[in-house]
Scaffold this motif. Structure first.
Motif, short mmCIF file in Angstrom:
data_model
loop_
_atom_site.label_atom_id
_atom_site.label_comp_id
_atom_site.label_asym_id
_atom_site.label_seq_id
_atom_site.Cartn_x
_atom_site.Cartn_y
_atom_site.Cartn_z
N CYS A 141 7.88 12.15 11.21
CA CYS A 141 8.02 10.72 10.93
C CYS A 141 7.45 10.30 9.58
O CYS A 141 7.57 9.14 9.19
CB CYS A 141 7.34 9.90 12.02
N GLY A 142 6.77 11.21 8.91
CA GLY A 142 6.18 10.85 7.62
C GLY A 142 4.88 10.10 7.78
O GLY A 142 4.10 10.39 8.68
N GLU A 143 4.66 9.11 6.91
CA GLU A 143 3.43 8.29 6.95
C GLU A 143 3.57 7.27 8.07
O GLU A 143 4.46 6.44 8.03
CB GLU A 143 3.31 7.46 5.68
N VAL A 144 2.69 7.33 9.05
CA VAL A 144 2.76 6.36 10.14
C VAL A 144 1.44 5.61 10.21
O VAL A 144 0.37 6.22 10.26
CB VAL A 144 3.05 7.05 11.48
N ALA A 145 1.50 4.29 10.21
CA ALA A 145 0.29 3.48 10.31
C ALA A 145 -0.27 3.56 11.71
O ALA A 145 0.48 3.57 12.69
CB ALA A 145 0.59 2.03 9.94
N VAL A 146 -1.58 3.63 11.82
CA VAL A 146 -2.22 3.61 13.13
C VAL A 146 -1.95 2.23 13.74
O VAL A 146 -2.20 1.22 13.11
CB VAL A 146 -3.73 3.86 13.00
N PRO A 147 -1.42 2.18 14.98
CA PRO A 147 -1.09 0.87 15.57
C PRO A 147 -2.34 0.04 15.84
O PRO A 147 -3.43 0.59 16.05
CB PRO A 147 -0.39 1.24 16.87
N ASP A 148 -2.16 -1.29 15.82
CA ASP A 148 -3.28 -2.22 16.00
C ASP A 148 -4.12 -1.87 17.22
O ASP A 148 -5.34 -1.97 17.19
CB ASP A 148 -2.74 -3.65 16.18
N SER A 149 -3.44 -1.46 18.29
CA SER A 149 -4.15 -1.20 19.55
C SER A 149 -5.14 -0.05 19.43
O SER A 149 -6.05 0.07 20.21
CB SER A 149 -3.14 -0.90 20.65
N GLN A 150 -4.94 0.81 18.43
CA GLN A 150 -5.84 1.96 18.27
C GLN A 150 -6.94 1.71 17.23
O GLN A 150 -7.69 2.61 16.88
CB GLN A 150 -5.04 3.21 17.88
N LEU A 151 -7.00 0.47 16.74
CA LEU A 151 -8.03 0.15 15.75
C LEU A 151 -9.25 -0.42 16.46
O LEU A 151 -9.11 -1.09 17.48
CB LEU A 151 -7.49 -0.86 14.74
N MET B 47 -1.55 14.76 11.47
CA MET B 47 -2.89 14.82 10.86
C MET B 47 -3.25 13.44 10.31
O MET B 47 -2.41 12.76 9.73
CB MET B 47 -2.89 15.80 9.68
N ARG B 48 -4.53 13.13 10.48
CA ARG B 48 -5.00 11.86 9.91
C ARG B 48 -5.19 11.99 8.41
O ARG B 48 -5.53 13.05 7.91
CB ARG B 48 -6.35 11.48 10.53
N ASP B 49 -4.99 10.88 7.71
CA ASP B 49 -5.35 10.82 6.30
C ASP B 49 -6.87 10.94 6.23
O ASP B 49 -7.58 10.32 7.02
CB ASP B 49 -4.91 9.47 5.72
N ALA C 109 0.88 -1.17 0.00
CA ALA C 109 0.00 0.00 0.00
C ALA C 109 0.92 1.21 0.00
O ALA C 109 1.76 1.35 0.89
CB ALA C 109 -0.90 0.00 1.23
N TYR C 110 0.79 2.05 -1.01
CA TYR C 110 1.71 3.18 -1.14
C TYR C 110 1.00 4.36 -1.79
O TYR C 110 -0.06 4.19 -2.39
CB TYR C 110 2.95 2.77 -1.96
N ARG C 111 1.61 5.53 -1.66
CA ARG C 111 1.02 6.72 -2.29
C ARG C 111 1.89 7.17 -3.45
O ARG C 111 3.11 7.06 -3.41
CB ARG C 111 0.93 7.85 -1.28
N LYS C 112 1.24 7.68 -4.49
CA LYS C 112 2.02 8.27 -5.57
C LYS C 112 1.21 9.35 -6.27
O LYS C 112 -0.02 9.37 -6.20
CB LYS C 112 2.47 7.21 -6.57
#
Length: 823
Positions: free
Chosen positions: A449-459, A498-500, A155-158
């Motif tokens: 930090c750039g793009e950071v995935a929301v950690p599992d614990s916050q899902l 900021m959230r996506d 999964a990436y952005r371009k």
RNA sequence: GCGGGAGUGGUGAAAUGGCAGACACGCAAGUCUUAGGAACUUGUGCUCCGGCGUGCGGGUUCAAGUCCCGCCUCCCGCACCA
């Protein structure tokens, strides 16, 4: 209370009301009980989108899926036949905007409506496994999977020129653009340069192609073909061309490296970075820019127009042909695509029609390098693409096309000028959407930090409340306005972030939902491995051909990714696939605007559930469209009531010894069971129904003018009819079953075993042909010998007369069916 | 343009290379009924009654709706993919 025997005529409404609550209590379709010894089967219908109540199309699809599920249950399998709702998506959002309310309300209301209609429609669903993709308990796992794909670089952005729907005000995946129009709203799709999220499905192109071998013969050939074409693998070569006045050479992609000596110019995609660079600062820059503006304004529709004249701009720059040092003019044109291959081509007008059209329009030279025996393309305007002998090609002269390709590839590689290469038509899957009603993308953007995935614990990362948000499409996600939601802390450095604000394409939801059913309530994992190992892959998938590419390709992709993540041990999710046709009216798709809409609820009201299901199944092969104008639901009612009446006429007691029954009706019964079973297994449901109808006719005759209602064979036949009918007409079948003295549920009665001895006829009618024309018939034993068969045929008086003493040249015998005497 | 699929009665459709039109719908006639949009029975490809018939023309075969070649028509998918 009124009993069914008091009903002199078949009363479908009464029967429907009577059995539904009883079935609710019995739960005959509960799957996965721990102590269930039956072998397992997973039958899956594509889940519905909750856009209002069920319609005629649903009625067809679910009737067909139910035949399969109920058949395997009767055959003694523990069948899991689940249902859920594909509940995120634009219609809910559009309805919400119109009604100025939360899309949740509309969605869950519709789900409730459809659910109750489905219950009434009596599908053999296991209701304990239901989920909706818009439930946070489900989309949590969408987010979890997204982060796993993100971890793996899938999964990436371009930045890219993406498909933009001006109607929906959102981007679309390639697969959602149908003939240049938005799949949803039919707006003409345009291009827009945007930074978007993609799934790297192209990494799996080869496996998506090659694994189709597993599906050969089990999926419709048509779907496999469509997927093959969609992926569009091509084999060719990359070749480097030096550009005058540029340090870096330009690489082009060609499938015909053998024609390298026939290149007379080069074309770069007008909307590519390379074209802009080559035009920059040159006298033609203004001309180039205005050309670029013109093609950007053109929608995909315009581009689709056939024999659209070629256009382009001469960039007044030159490339050097690496094999002969020739100077080739470089043109920019929109007939070369920026995002396929390298966005630049060598043009060989003699052997490529598009290049030839361009060369003729721009008065560029044409040089034949393959002698195909056809006329000169220069004269005819028709490029010669076939095989032949190479000419005007230096060391390649005299070789065939294939030999030349091998030779030139070897040479290019040795000289460091190029190498063989593959290209695909498939593009990466654009998954972000600028709309509200979908799964929020679980990514936080942090300056540090750039793009950071929301950690599992916050899902799950919950979708913010719709209240206060303007959902109207405006090209930016409505989530952007939920400032409290958007402004968050970086999970890594805890700094402000900021959230996506984009949401996921709803096709993400449906790409793995079939894995969720076996453990649909799990709060700790998307799916339970042990359950997956017992139930998956899906044995039989049923759904519309509209998903031939979109959903089915994405699901195959997800399965392969999960396989690589060691979460599954299979690579194809759906072992067998059946595509049902559509329900149309008077030859065209039903629609309100056309005024040919048939309401399912009206049809059910007028003819009953069983008759509608029967009409759908009997109308023709399942893959074909059903034209409701051609079917006769009242004919179905008539047949069901004929069958129902048999159950009241049977005069023997349950459990009577069938072996004492009248033999010819017994044979008819066993033949019907055998043939109908075979027909169902080969998806010829209409033929299966025909076999049941024949048996009903035979039984009626036996009662009225044959062995009489007390004969055990009549009971055997009627019970078989009820069981076979239970696949299509569950209410009628259950009612018959009760009138025959049995307890519910008939769905679990079991398919009667077929006695092979009863499948053999005492006598068969054979045809006697002379020179392939039928001259006579005779009755013979089914196991007559070839010699006896021939002798009997030749002894027939009519044949003796016809032959008049002439000796046959040859006699073909196919005992016990046919003798052909050749004169 | 490329790729694929399909053309069978008035209609929906059946037919492992071996009796074309199963099973239905519709239609017609009849039986029973006060009545029938009920039930049941019979008939229903064309025909000059010898045959002829599966879009058209060829071919393979003892035998072709089915297999092969060439057309025609319709439907679906892709669409400048080098």
């Amino acid at each position: 209370m009124e009993t069914s025997s008091e009903h002199q005529a078949y009363d479908f409404a009464y029967v429907q009301e009577k059995w539904l609550p009883i079935w609710d209590k019995l739960e005959p379709f509960k799957s996965g009980r721990a102590d269930d010894p039956r072998p397992k089967k997973y039958v899956l219908d594509m889940f519905p989108y909750p856009s209002g109540d069920l319609h005629m199309g649903h009625a067809e699809a679910y009737a067909l899926g139910d035949v399969i599920a109920r058949y395997w249950i009767q055959k003694g399998f523990n069948v899991m036949h689940p249902i859920g709702w594909d509940a995120f998506g634009l219609p809910a959002e559009n309805a919400a905007i119109k009604r100025n309310e939360d899309p949740r309300i509309w969605t869950y209301e519709n789900i409730a409506t459809q659910k109750s209609s489905m219950r009434r429609y009596a599908c053999s669903f296991d209701w304990d496994r239901v989920f909706n993709t818009c439930d946070p308990e489900y989309y949590k796992w969408n987010q979890w999977l997204f982060t796993k794909l993100h971890d793996r670089g899938l999964a990436y952005r371009k930045d890219s020129a993406v498909n933009w729907c001006p109607g929906c005000q959102t981007v679309l995946a390639n697969e959602q653009v149908v003939a240049g129009l938005c799949e949803r709203c039919d707006s003409a799709v345009t291009k827009k340069k945007l930074n978007q999220w993609y799934f790297k499905i192209t990494d799996y192109a080869d496996r998506l192609l090659d694994d189709m071998e597993q599906l050969e013969g089990k999926w419709p050939e048509k779907v496999l073909l469509m997927q093959r074409n969609w992926i569009g693998r091509s084999q060719g070569a990359n070749v480097n061309f030096v550009i005058e006045g540029r340090t870096e050479p330009v690489t082009i992609y060609t499938t015909r490296p053998d024609t390298l000596y026939g290149a007379t110019f080069m074309v770069v995609a007008a909307d590519s970075a390379l074209a802009a660079e080559l035009a920059a600062g040159s006298p033609i820059e203004a001309e180039f820019n205005s050309y670029l503006e013109k093609i950007k304004a053109a929608s995909d529709i315009d581009r689709l127009a056939t024999d659209r004249p070629k256009s382009g701009v001469d960039l007044k720059r030159f490339a050097i042909n690496p094999v002969n040092g020739e100077k080739l003019p470089i043109w920019a044109s929109d007939y070369v695509l920026a995002d396929y291959g390298t966005g630049a081509i060598m043009a060989v007008p003699a052997h490529d029609q598009r290049d030839l059209d361009f060369a003729r329009a721009m008065k560029l030279p044409v040089r034949v390098v393959v002698e195909t025996g056809e006329e000169d393309p220069n004269e005819t305007g028709i490029a010669t693409t076939g095989d032949g002998k190479l000419i005007n090609s230096g060391p390649l002269n005299g070789l065939s096309k294939d030999e030349a390709i091998t030779a030139i590839n070897k040479q290019l590689e040795a000289d460091g000028l190029g190498k063989s290469a593959r290209n695909y038509r498939l593009r990466d899957w654009l998954v972000s959407r600028q709309r509200y009603w979908g799964t929020p993308i679980p990514i936080v953007h942090c300056d540090k930090c750039g793009e950071v995935a929301v950690p599992d614990s916050q899902l799950p990362l919950l979708l913010p409340d719709a209240k206060g948000l303007d959902l109207k499409p405006k090209g930016q996600s409505p989530l952007a306005a939920a400032t409290e939601w958007v402004n968050t802390k970086c999970p890594k450095c805890s700094g402000p972030a900021m959230r996506d604000t984009d949401t996921m394409d709803t096709f993400v939801d449906s790409s793995w939902y079939y894995l969720r059913y076996p453990s649909s309530t799990s709060a700790t994992e998307p799916f339970n491995r042990e359950e997956i190992d017992t139930w998956l892959p899906v044995d039989q998938y049923v759904g519309g051909v509209t998903h031939a590419i979109l959903h089915l390709l994405y699901s195959r992709f997800f399965t392969k990714v999960l396989y690589d993540m060691k979460m599954l041990d299979f690579t194809e999710p759906f072992t067998r696939l059946l595509n049902q046709g559509m329900v149309v009216m008077d030859g065209s798709a039903m629609s309100k605007s056309r005024g040919n809409l048939v309401r399912l609820s009206d049809e059910l009201e007028n003819h009953g559930v069983d008759a509608i299901r029967l009409s759908m199944v009997f109308s023709g092969p399942p893959e074909d469209d059903v034209d409701w104008a051609d079917v006769s639901p009242s004919g179905s009612v008539k047949f069901l009531s004929r069958a129902w009446r048999l159950s009241g006429d049977v005069a023997s007691a349950p459990g009577v010894d069938f072996s004492k029954g009248e033999i010819s009706l017994r044979k008819a019964t066993h033949k019907a069971l055998n043939d109908a079973g075979f027909a169902v297994e080969s998806f010829r449901f209409n033929v299966a129904v025909a076999r049941v109808m024949e048996l009903v006719n035979a039984t009626r005759k036996a009662i009225d003018s044959g062995c009489g209602p007390a004969d055990p064979a009549v009971r055997e036949a009627t019970e078989a009819i009820a069981i076979m009918l239970s696949l299509v007409a569950p209410f009628t079948a259950e009612e018959m079953w009760e009138r025959l003295g049995h307890k519910p549920a008939i769905a679990l009665a079991g398919w009667p075993s077929v006695d092979p001895a009863l499948l053999i006829d005492d006598e068969v009618e054979a045809v006697i042909q002379i020179n392939g024309k039928i001259k006579d018939r005779m009755n013979v034993s089914p196991n007559i010998s070839e010699a006896d068969f021939e002798a009997a045929a030749l002894a027939l008086p009519s044949i003796v007369a016809e032959l008049a003493g002439a000796a046959p040249k040859k006699v073909i015998t196919r005992p016990p069916k046919l003798v052909n005497i050749v004169l």
